[in-house]
Scaffold this active site. Sequence first.
Site, PDB file in Angstrom:
ATOM      1  N   ARG A 112       0.717  -1.572  -0.043  1.00 13.41           N
ATOM      2  CA  ARG A 112       0.081   0.033   0.230  1.00 13.41           C
ATOM      3  C   ARG A 112       1.358   1.161   0.305  1.00 13.41           C
ATOM      4  O   ARG A 112       1.669   1.042   0.707  1.00 13.41           O
ATOM      5  CB  ARG A 112      -0.973   0.212   0.619  1.00 13.41           C
ATOM      6  CG  ARG A 112      -1.692   1.249   1.317  1.00 13.41           C
ATOM      7  CD  ARG A 112      -3.075   1.531   2.937  1.00 13.41           C
ATOM      8  NE  ARG A 112      -3.676   0.287   1.490  1.00 13.41           N
ATOM      9  CZ  ARG A 112      -5.211   0.868   2.429  1.00 13.41           C
ATOM     10  NH1 ARG A 112      -5.390   1.538   3.535  1.00 13.41           N
ATOM     11  NH2 ARG A 112      -5.784   0.571   2.161  1.00 13.41           N
ATOM     12  N   HIS A 139      -7.859   1.083  -6.180  1.00 12.70           N
ATOM     13  CA  HIS A 139      -8.021  -0.039  -5.284  1.00 12.70           C
ATOM     14  C   HIS A 139      -8.593  -1.138  -5.271  1.00 12.70           C
ATOM     15  O   HIS A 139     -10.238  -0.855  -5.065  1.00 12.70           O
ATOM     16  CB  HIS A 139      -8.411   0.788  -3.549  1.00 12.70           C
ATOM     17  CG  HIS A 139      -8.401  -0.067  -2.715  1.00 12.70           C
ATOM     18  ND1 HIS A 139      -7.571  -0.701  -2.177  1.00 12.70           N
ATOM     19  CD2 HIS A 139      -8.835   0.900  -1.485  1.00 12.70           C
ATOM     20  CE1 HIS A 139      -7.855  -0.982  -0.879  1.00 12.70           C
ATOM     21  NE2 HIS A 139      -8.852  -0.414  -0.622  1.00 12.70           N
ATOM     22  N   GLN A 142     -10.228  -3.869  -3.039  1.00 16.10           N
ATOM     23  CA  GLN A 142     -11.385  -3.412  -2.271  1.00 16.10           C
ATOM     24  C   GLN A 142     -12.975  -3.702  -3.524  1.00 16.10           C
ATOM     25  O   GLN A 142     -13.926  -4.081  -3.225  1.00 16.10           O
ATOM     26  CB  GLN A 142     -11.602  -1.688  -2.065  1.00 16.10           C
ATOM     27  CG  GLN A 142     -12.472  -0.887  -1.235  1.00 16.10           C
ATOM     28  CD  GLN A 142     -12.980  -1.785  -0.058  1.00 16.10           C
ATOM     29  OE1 GLN A 142     -12.751  -1.361   0.704  1.00 16.10           O
ATOM     30  NE2 GLN A 142     -14.460  -1.792  -0.032  1.00 16.10           N
ATOM     31  N   ASP A 233     -17.188   7.614  -1.027  1.00 14.70           N
ATOM     32  CA  ASP A 233     -15.746   7.360   0.481  1.00 14.70           C
ATOM     33  C   ASP A 233     -15.335   8.673   0.381  1.00 14.70           C
ATOM     34  O   ASP A 233     -16.359   9.799  -0.103  1.00 14.70           O
ATOM     35  CB  ASP A 233     -14.601   7.457  -1.213  1.00 14.70           C
ATOM     36  CG  ASP A 233     -13.749   7.157  -0.673  1.00 14.70           C
ATOM     37  OD1 ASP A 233     -13.151   6.965   0.783  1.00 14.70           O
ATOM     38  OD2 ASP A 233     -12.414   6.781  -1.455  1.00 14.70           O
ATOM     39  N   CYS A 273     -16.261   2.700   0.949  1.00 15.71           N
ATOM     40  CA  CYS A 273     -15.018   1.783   2.032  1.00 15.71           C
ATOM     41  C   CYS A 273     -14.220   1.030   3.148  1.00 15.71           C
ATOM     42  O   CYS A 273     -14.128   1.014   3.271  1.00 15.71           O
ATOM     43  CB  CYS A 273     -14.055   1.761   0.421  1.00 15.71           C
ATOM     44  SG  CYS A 273     -13.830   3.174   0.468  1.00 15.71           S
ATOM     45  N   ARG A 301     -13.573  -7.440   2.798  1.00 19.10           N
ATOM     46  CA  ARG A 301     -12.189  -7.770   2.996  1.00 19.10           C
ATOM     47  C   ARG A 301     -11.819  -9.309   3.058  1.00 19.10           C
ATOM     48  O   ARG A 301     -10.547 -10.095   2.113  1.00 19.10           O
ATOM     49  CB  ARG A 301     -12.087  -6.751   3.639  1.00 19.10           C
ATOM     50  CG  ARG A 301     -12.341  -5.098   2.779  1.00 19.10           C
ATOM     51  CD  ARG A 301     -11.938  -4.911   1.605  1.00 19.10           C
ATOM     52  NE  ARG A 301     -10.168  -5.099   0.744  1.00 19.10           N
ATOM     53  CZ  ARG A 301      -9.759  -4.435   1.578  1.00 19.10           C
ATOM     54  NH1 ARG A 301      -9.708  -2.750   2.042  1.00 19.10           N
ATOM     55  NH2 ARG A 301      -8.721  -4.059   1.411  1.00 19.10           N
TER      56      ARG A 301
HETATM   57  N1  NVA Z   1      -9.808   7.143  -1.260  1.00 21.09           N
HETATM   58  C1  NVA Z   1      -9.435   6.797   0.332  1.00 21.09           C
HETATM   59  C2  NVA Z   1      -9.609   4.940  -0.020  1.00 21.09           C
HETATM   60  C3  NVA Z   1      -9.538   4.535   1.907  1.00 21.09           C
HETATM   61  C4  NVA Z   1      -9.367   3.416   2.004  1.00 21.09           C
HETATM   62  C5  NVA Z   1      -7.635   6.569   0.669  1.00 21.09           C
HETATM   63  O1  NVA Z   1      -6.795   7.145  -0.951  1.00 21.09           O
HETATM   64  O2  NVA Z   1      -7.667   7.318   1.116  1.00 21.09           O
HETATM   65  N1   CP Z   2     -10.588   0.148   3.250  1.00 21.28           N
HETATM   66  C1   CP Z   2      -9.501  -0.119   3.371  1.00 21.28           C
HETATM   67  O1   CP Z   2      -8.809   0.032   2.596  1.00 21.28           O
HETATM   68  O2   CP Z   2      -9.794   0.298   4.582  1.00 21.28           O
HETATM   69  P1   CP Z   2      -8.793   0.498   4.894  1.00 21.28           P
HETATM   70  O3   CP Z   2      -7.589   2.347   4.631  1.00 21.28           O
HETATM   71  O4   CP Z   2      -8.628   0.649   7.076  1.00 21.28           O
HETATM   72  O5   CP Z   2      -7.371  -0.216   5.072  1.00 21.28           O
END
Ligand code: NVA
Ligand code: CP
Length: 313
Positions: A112, A139, A142, A233, A273, A301
Amino acid sequence: MKTLAKERFQGKDFLSLQDFTQDELLYLIEVGRTLKEERRAGIPHPHLQGKTLGMIFTKSSTRTRVSFEVGMFQLGGHALFLSNRDIQLGRGETVADTARTLSRMVDGIMIRTYSHEEVLELAAYSSAPVINGLTDLHHPCQVLGDLMTIQEHKGRLAGLKLTYIGDGNNMAHSLLYAAKMGMQVVIASPSGYKPKAEVVASARTDAAAYGGAITIMDDPLAAAAEADVLYTDVWASMGQEEETEKRRRDFAGYQINRETLKIARRDCIVLHCLPAHREEEITAEVMDGPHSLVFEEAENRLHIEKAIMALIM
Ligand code: NVA
Ligand code: CP
């Protein structure tokens, strides 16, 4: 699991939904659902006994970290949490050297991070399969879990209308590829926050082969009309914290609330998400209300990460 189908996944990276056919995505979901049932029935499934997953994180996470780590344990393997702050990558060791080193010791790498290019580079130099656990661009884990949630509750994917209201971010980009399941994907974002044109174009090409459709528009209420699935989101993603105040102004009206629900289908489901900013992109009333499946979605997930790992590792 069917051995024949399994071979199609062995050693493959999981970086974007674009890299998988509709059949392959349906198979991943089927395996996820089987693993979920087996877990509920107390049937052990040690498909990855003796295997190890390295998990590189340069951004925070609750669901992704826990689902991969717990999932690996339930599959009989082991997961290592490698924070960017603690490994040499954070002190300037190259992505390529990190990939070459780690992949001699582990059987798979989940990452990540911010830059999608960094993940592509990691995959290019890793001899073990690489899983995208979120970048600024995509993502995919997800969205695959979300498709599993939708299929469980609607009994199908093809023919459904999914409306995403909010930022044209990594979630919007990966959701665009849901159109290849034969779905109608509608994205409503304010101007200046639309999904990237090249991602829209590639998802459209992908969807055309499967009878799916993509619409990008401004008006969140018009977008919600007759939706089977409403999705949102956060307005400010990880790395955009300084823009929070400006984004609060720019996204005013791009909220899922009781008015949005009135316009969608009566049996529509609401997904997010997570993490959510209650009363910004979604009201607490809707998030905790009868249409919301957000915590089922979060649980899925776990099952879908297990399916991805079991098949590619
Ligand atoms: N768009 C959000 C998704 C988190 C799962 C981010 O990138 O922070
Ligand atoms: N939805 C998601 O990826 O959550 P986290 O940021 O907690 O991993």
